[in-house]
Design an enzyme around this catalytic site. Structure first.
Site, short mmCIF file in Angstrom:
data_model
loop_
_atom_site.label_atom_id
_atom_site.label_comp_id
_atom_site.label_asym_id
_atom_site.label_seq_id
_atom_site.Cartn_x
_atom_site.Cartn_y
_atom_site.Cartn_z
N ASP A 238 2.72 12.08 -4.12
CA ASP A 238 3.94 11.45 -3.80
C ASP A 238 4.69 12.23 -2.51
O ASP A 238 4.62 13.24 -2.44
CB ASP A 238 4.93 11.81 -5.06
CG ASP A 238 6.38 11.03 -4.69
OD1 ASP A 238 6.47 9.85 -4.83
OD2 ASP A 238 7.07 11.69 -4.59
N GLU A 301 0.84 9.47 -0.40
CA GLU A 301 1.95 8.45 0.10
C GLU A 301 2.30 8.97 1.39
O GLU A 301 2.96 10.24 1.17
CB GLU A 301 3.01 8.12 -1.06
CG GLU A 301 3.95 7.24 -0.68
CD GLU A 301 5.28 7.68 -1.30
OE1 GLU A 301 6.03 6.54 -1.32
OE2 GLU A 301 5.79 8.66 -1.56
C1 GLC Z 1 8.14 8.48 -3.60
C2 GLC Z 1 8.22 7.43 -4.89
C3 GLC Z 1 9.44 7.14 -5.13
C4 GLC Z 1 10.67 8.13 -5.37
C5 GLC Z 1 10.20 9.20 -4.11
C6 GLC Z 1 11.09 10.26 -4.38
O1 GLC Z 1 8.51 7.72 -2.57
O2 GLC Z 1 7.36 6.47 -4.62
O3 GLC Z 1 9.73 6.00 -6.17
O4 GLC Z 1 11.85 7.77 -5.45
O5 GLC Z 1 8.92 9.30 -3.91
O6 GLC Z 1 10.41 11.00 -5.46
#
Ligand code: GLC
Length: 593
Positions: A238, A301
């Site tokens: 993440d 991500e």
């Molecule tokens: C990422 C997740 C999202 C979350 C953020 C903070 O972008 O996909 O859902 O709010 O991280 O953890």
């Protein structure tokens, strides 16, 4: 006697020869089944948002036993792995992306025994299990943060702490710089207890970990090892772009010219807080850790201004990093139907394929828990065609739960809004930012609350279209989005899709097409009508490629009911009929023409 020995030796020789031949035949057969590829390359990755997949304990929120109860369904899709969004202990301020204990299951989702059972049930069905790893920040309820606030060693430097820059006229402390949270407003929060500010890229209840601390790096490796010891097959990591910030906390980020809202994250250019070079070092450490085990996937991500920046997270053949950073361009470049044409799809597909580092593997993401659902962004007529693209282009598709049945965004009133991102924009603007519409319960059947729960409430409202859009109905129907998805997943197993070449014979305003070919295997052509009108395409006129005169329909969008394009029918490539938003998969196999 001599003769007997001679015959025995000869017999032994023949038997060994036969064994060698059989073994090499088996090996070569396996090789021709796409081996040499890893599970995450062969199989589709399916994102299950556990709050919303299935509620087994009747409290209105999905849970791990719910996932287990749907293991047969998941296997029936033809996917290869299930990625679960966070189910760890959390006060749920950001619905699990605020973790207070990385190695405990939150009671909302069940117990560790439920987790173990789920892994076993998924593994038994040949499905791999991928977890969400959230390293950038913890919850402020995490013991590490509580102790860091109290300056208890070794936790003192676990987070990013900074003195106030100065005090304002009222004597209140001012943050060290102008950095902003993704969720609006300053990224700094004052801690009375410690007498310092802490940095939070997301909510104030999500303090950022300090990865310049060796102790933090070790802790997070322990987390990865803990779950790998439990048998998980990899991680989705993440918020990787936010892992590091510059060390000099006195630096203000430059303003975005012309941007008026000073609390909006986009009003700054994130030179000092995003995609810092140290992020790659950290990913490299995790890669090494995962490579110490067999076949683990790491998907990261990352968002960046340029595709080159995103591609850095793949590393290179000599210096491998993530297996892939998610390809979000099919989301970012396509907010509405007006953005869609054969040409714009081609540009976005090429953006990834042309910039992919040597030897690396592409991926295609149509939606996730942070974005509006693809059928609502682009149109329900395109559901099957977009799945054809994602599943049959070279690389790994990542399917968000419900995409296989064409689930749409759900209207959520301000009163029902739960997502902190939506809430922080207030009643005027929440609809532009709330992620709730894409997170509503999975639509299983047409009984009350879509068969998601035995309770009489759900954590987010069920989409009222559930009586029509649901798994049971689409399973019973002769043709449905679900059936198309399953057929595509099956077809995708063919060697041509695992290893074949990809060309794009005809790209026009209304047409996106691609061909997958492999010496010795069947060739396929996918043709998509991106417009809302019915069209007839002359593929032979508009291409420089050599195409056969006809193809055989293998799969078509459910919207097409014409008898001429029924699966099994031969269709002429010089006059291919396509209804609005339709996709057709044609086989160009030798025997077909
Ligand atoms: C990422 C997740 C999202 C979350 C953020 C903070 O972008 O996909 O859902 O709010 O991280 O953890």
């Amino acid at each position: 006697m001599k003769k007997l020995v001679y015959f025995l030796c000869l017999a032994l020789l023949l038997v060994s020869l036969a064994i060698v031949i059989i073994v090499s035949l088996v090996i070569s057969k396996n090789e021709s089944l796409g081996d040499g590829l890893e599970f995450w390359q062969k199989g589709i990755i399916y994102q299950a948002y556990p709050r919303s997949l299935k509620d087994a304990n009747r409290d209105g929120t999905g849970d791990l036993l719910g996932v287990t109860s749907k293991a047969d369904y998941l296997a029936s899709l033809g996917i290869g792995a299930v990625w679960l969004s966070p189910f760890f202990q959390s006060p749920m301020k950001d619905f699990g992306y605020d973790i207070s204990n990385y190695t405990a299951v939150d009671p909302i989702f069940g117990t560790m025994a439920d987790f173990e059972e789920m892994v076993q049930e998924l593994h038994t069905r040949g499905l791999r299990v991928v977890l969400d790893f959230v390293p950038n920040h913890t919850s402020d309820q995490h013991e590490w943060f509580q102790r860091s606030q109290r300056r208890e060693d070794p936790y003192t430097d676990y987070y990013v702490w900074a003195d106030a820059k100065e005090t304002d006229q009222a004597g209140l402390p001012l943050p060290p710089n102008n950095w902003l949270s993704v969720f609006r407003g300053s990224a700094w929060e004052w801690s009375e207890e410690r007498g310092q500010f802490y940095y939070h890229q997301f909510l104030a209840s999500q303090p950022d970990l300090n990865f310049r601390s060796d102790a933090v790096r070790k802790e997070m490796k322990k987390v990865l090892n803990f779950w790998m010891d439990k048998g998980v097959d990899g991680f989705r990591v993440d918020a990787v772009k936010h892992l590091f910030e510059v060390q000099d906390l006195s630096l203000d980020e430059p303003l975005t010219p012309g941007h008026l809202d000073p609390d909006d994250y986009n009003s700054l250019q994130h030179t000092y807080t995003s995609n810092q070079p140290e992020n790659l070092d950290l990913v490299r450490e995790w890669r090494a850790l995962l490579d110490g085990r067999s076949e683990k996937v790491m998907m990261v991500e990352v968002f960046a201004d340029t595709v080159e920046e995103v591609m850095k997270y793949y590393g290179s053949e000599e210096d491998p990093l993530a297996d892939f950073p998610f390809n979000f361009f099919l989301i970012d470049n396509f907010h509405g139907r007006k953005d869609l044409s054969g040409e714009s799809l081609m540009a976005t597909v090429s953006l990834w394929l042309d910039n992919l580092p040597a030897g690396k593997w592409p991926n295609w993401v149509l939606g996730n828990h942070d974005n509006n659902r693809v059928s609502s962004r682009l149109g329900t007529d395109l559901i099957d065609a977009l799945n054809m693209m994602a599943l049959l282009l070279p690389g790994t598709p990542v399917t968000y739960y419900g995409e296989e049945i064409g689930m749409e965004d759900t209207f959520i009133s301000w009163e029902d809004t739960k997502d902190p991102q939506g809430c922080r924009w207030g009643p005027e603007h929440y609809q532009e930012y709330s992620r709730d519409p894409a997170r509503t319960p999975m639509q299983w059947d047409d009984t009350d609350l879509a068969g998601f729960t035995g309770s009489n409430t759900t954590w987010l409202p069920v989409n009222p279209n559930y009586t029509k859009v649901n798994v049971a109905r689409q399973t019973a129907a002769a043709t449905s989005h679900l059936k198309v998805y399953q057929q595509l997943a099956q077809l995708r197993r063919e060697e041509t899709f695992a290893r074949g070449n990809t060309t794009f014979p005809v790209i026009t305003k209304d047409v996106f097409s691609f061909m997958r070919t492999l010496e010795g295997s069947d060739d396929y052509l996918v043709v998509i009508n991106t417009s809302e009108e019915e069209i007839k395409v002359d593929l032979l006129k508009d291409t420089t490629q050599t195409l056969p005169a006809e193809g055989t329909v293998v799969i078509r969008s459910v919207s097409d009911t014409s008898s001429a394009t029924q699966p099994g029918c031969m269709v002429p490539l010089h006059a291919l009929p396509l209804v609005g938003g339709e996709g057709l998969v044609l086989s160009l196999a030798e025997e077909d023409h």
